[in-house]
Write an enzyme that holds these catalytic residues in place. Structure first.
Site, PDB file in Angstrom:
ATOM      1  N   ASP A 142       0.878  -1.170   0.000  1.00 41.54           N
ATOM      2  CA  ASP A 142       0.000   0.000   0.000  1.00 41.54           C
ATOM      3  C   ASP A 142       0.914   1.218   0.000  1.00 41.54           C
ATOM      4  O   ASP A 142       1.458   1.594   1.037  1.00 41.54           O
ATOM      5  CB  ASP A 142      -0.898  -0.017   1.235  1.00 41.54           C
ATOM      6  CG  ASP A 142      -1.838   1.172   1.283  1.00 41.54           C
ATOM      7  OD1 ASP A 142      -1.849   1.971   0.327  1.00 41.54           O
ATOM      8  OD2 ASP A 142      -2.561   1.312   2.278  1.00 41.54           O
ATOM      9  N   TRP A 146       6.332  -3.901   7.545  1.00 41.50           N
ATOM     10  CA  TRP A 146       5.315  -4.946   7.624  1.00 41.50           C
ATOM     11  C   TRP A 146       5.694  -6.038   6.645  1.00 41.50           C
ATOM     12  O   TRP A 146       6.445  -5.812   5.705  1.00 41.50           O
ATOM     13  CB  TRP A 146       3.907  -4.409   7.394  1.00 41.50           C
ATOM     14  CG  TRP A 146       3.529  -4.062   5.985  1.00 41.50           C
ATOM     15  CD1 TRP A 146       2.841  -4.853   5.103  1.00 41.50           C
ATOM     16  CD2 TRP A 146       3.785  -2.828   5.294  1.00 41.50           C
ATOM     17  NE1 TRP A 146       2.665  -4.194   3.909  1.00 41.50           N
ATOM     18  CE2 TRP A 146       3.236  -2.936   4.005  1.00 41.50           C
ATOM     19  CE3 TRP A 146       4.424  -1.650   5.633  1.00 41.50           C
ATOM     20  CZ2 TRP A 146       3.297  -1.927   3.064  1.00 41.50           C
ATOM     21  CZ3 TRP A 146       4.502  -0.638   4.701  1.00 41.50           C
ATOM     22  CH2 TRP A 146       3.939  -0.775   3.438  1.00 41.50           C
ATOM     23  N   ASP A 173       9.008   1.208   3.991  1.00 43.95           N
ATOM     24  CA  ASP A 173       8.816   2.550   3.470  1.00 43.95           C
ATOM     25  C   ASP A 173      10.167   3.238   3.389  1.00 43.95           C
ATOM     26  O   ASP A 173      11.038   3.030   4.232  1.00 43.95           O
ATOM     27  CB  ASP A 173       7.883   3.354   4.378  1.00 43.95           C
ATOM     28  CG  ASP A 173       6.431   2.915   4.257  1.00 43.95           C
ATOM     29  OD1 ASP A 173       6.096   2.202   3.299  1.00 43.95           O
ATOM     30  OD2 ASP A 173       5.630   3.302   5.125  1.00 43.95           O
ATOM     31  N   TRP A 212       5.012   4.061   8.241  1.00 42.23           N
ATOM     32  CA  TRP A 212       6.064   3.283   8.891  1.00 42.23           C
ATOM     33  C   TRP A 212       7.344   4.094   9.071  1.00 42.23           C
ATOM     34  O   TRP A 212       8.319   3.605   9.628  1.00 42.23           O
ATOM     35  CB  TRP A 212       6.327   2.005   8.104  1.00 42.23           C
ATOM     36  CG  TRP A 212       5.165   1.076   8.193  1.00 42.23           C
ATOM     37  CD1 TRP A 212       4.118   1.000   7.334  1.00 42.23           C
ATOM     38  CD2 TRP A 212       4.893   0.134   9.226  1.00 42.23           C
ATOM     39  NE1 TRP A 212       3.219   0.058   7.763  1.00 42.23           N
ATOM     40  CE2 TRP A 212       3.673  -0.494   8.918  1.00 42.23           C
ATOM     41  CE3 TRP A 212       5.568  -0.247  10.377  1.00 42.23           C
ATOM     42  CZ2 TRP A 212       3.117  -1.474   9.719  1.00 42.23           C
ATOM     43  CZ3 TRP A 212       5.004  -1.234  11.169  1.00 42.23           C
ATOM     44  CH2 TRP A 212       3.804  -1.832  10.837  1.00 42.23           C
ATOM     45  N   TYR A 233       7.133  10.376   4.179  1.00 39.39           N
ATOM     46  CA  TYR A 233       7.040   9.160   3.349  1.00 39.39           C
ATOM     47  C   TYR A 233       7.363   9.486   1.895  1.00 39.39           C
ATOM     48  O   TYR A 233       6.921  10.508   1.365  1.00 39.39           O
ATOM     49  CB  TYR A 233       5.636   8.571   3.462  1.00 39.39           C
ATOM     50  CG  TYR A 233       5.373   7.475   2.456  1.00 39.39           C
ATOM     51  CD1 TYR A 233       5.874   6.205   2.663  1.00 39.39           C
ATOM     52  CD2 TYR A 233       4.658   7.731   1.291  1.00 39.39           C
ATOM     53  CE1 TYR A 233       5.662   5.194   1.734  1.00 39.39           C
ATOM     54  CE2 TYR A 233       4.439   6.731   0.360  1.00 39.39           C
ATOM     55  CZ  TYR A 233       4.946   5.465   0.582  1.00 39.39           C
ATOM     56  OH  TYR A 233       4.743   4.480  -0.339  1.00 39.39           O
ATOM     57  N   THR A 262       7.758   2.805  -1.270  1.00 45.95           N
ATOM     58  CA  THR A 262       7.880   1.524  -0.567  1.00 45.95           C
ATOM     59  C   THR A 262       8.632   0.518  -1.432  1.00 45.95           C
ATOM     60  O   THR A 262       8.386   0.426  -2.642  1.00 45.95           O
ATOM     61  CB  THR A 262       6.482   0.964  -0.229  1.00 45.95           C
ATOM     62  OG1 THR A 262       5.768   1.942   0.522  1.00 45.95           O
ATOM     63  CG2 THR A 262       6.575  -0.320   0.569  1.00 45.95           C
TER      64      THR A 262
END
Length: 179
Positions: A80, A105, A124, A157, A166, A169
């Site tokens: 995501d 994650w 991230d 994250w 951010y 990812t």
């Protein structure tokens, strides 16, 4: 005979009292609370432990039609966010000027090329502004509700990093998932 039985009972009383007192010192309430406190603090500190950054090695052969810049790419089953491979980085490395998040994650994705499940670490990349031209994906295969933080992908994250901005990812293979 009464004196012998009294002496025996007194000796047994002293022995049992000594044993109980020794046990109370070794496994008393305070000792239990101290050990429970160490356990609770230790488990609370686990997310702060560094993760293995050597997970960038490829475990499975990629197929001829695999496009790492597509949200449909098999490694992106629980990703995501924006793809680093489309914003200056690669599938496993952050773009220059950004750094990998200290926490991540993990998802389990099926590789259609060898029909095996792999653990994929989603990290991230933080510290750089998001690029509008990067590919944004919203895949939430097997995602859990927000109260299970380690299984939830809608969290920033970058919160453990100094620079919390951010950028994108990465999806690094960790290894084969247990069957």
């Amino acid at each position: 005979m009464k004196k012998f039985s009294d002496m025996l009972l007194n000796a047994m009383d002293r022995l049992s009292e000594k044993t109980v007192r020794h046990s109370a010192r070794q496994i008393g309430r305070r000792n239990f609370l101290a050990k429970a406190g160490v356990f609770i603090v230790g488990t609370g500190m686990m997310p702060l432990l560094p993760f293995d950054r050597s997970a960038g090695k490829v475990f499975a052969a990629e197929g001829p039609g695999d496009d790492v810049n597509s949200c449909d790419y098999w490694r992106h089953c629980a990703l995501d966010g924006n793809l680093c491979s489309s914003s200056g980085g690669s599938e496993t490395t952050c773009p220059p000027g950004s750094e990998a998040s200290k926490v991540a994650w993990v998802g389990t994705c099926l590789n259609p090329n060898d029909n095996k499940n792999y653990l994929v670490s989603y990290n991230d990349c933080c510290g750089k502004a998001t690029v509008n031209s990067s590919v944004a994906c919203l895949n939430s295969e097997r995602e859990r509700p927000g109260y299970r933080m380690g299984l939830h992908n809608d969290i920033n994250w970058c919160m453990a990093n100094t620079n919390k901005g951010y950028h994108c990812t990465v999806a690094a293979l960790v290894g084969l998932a247990n069957e």
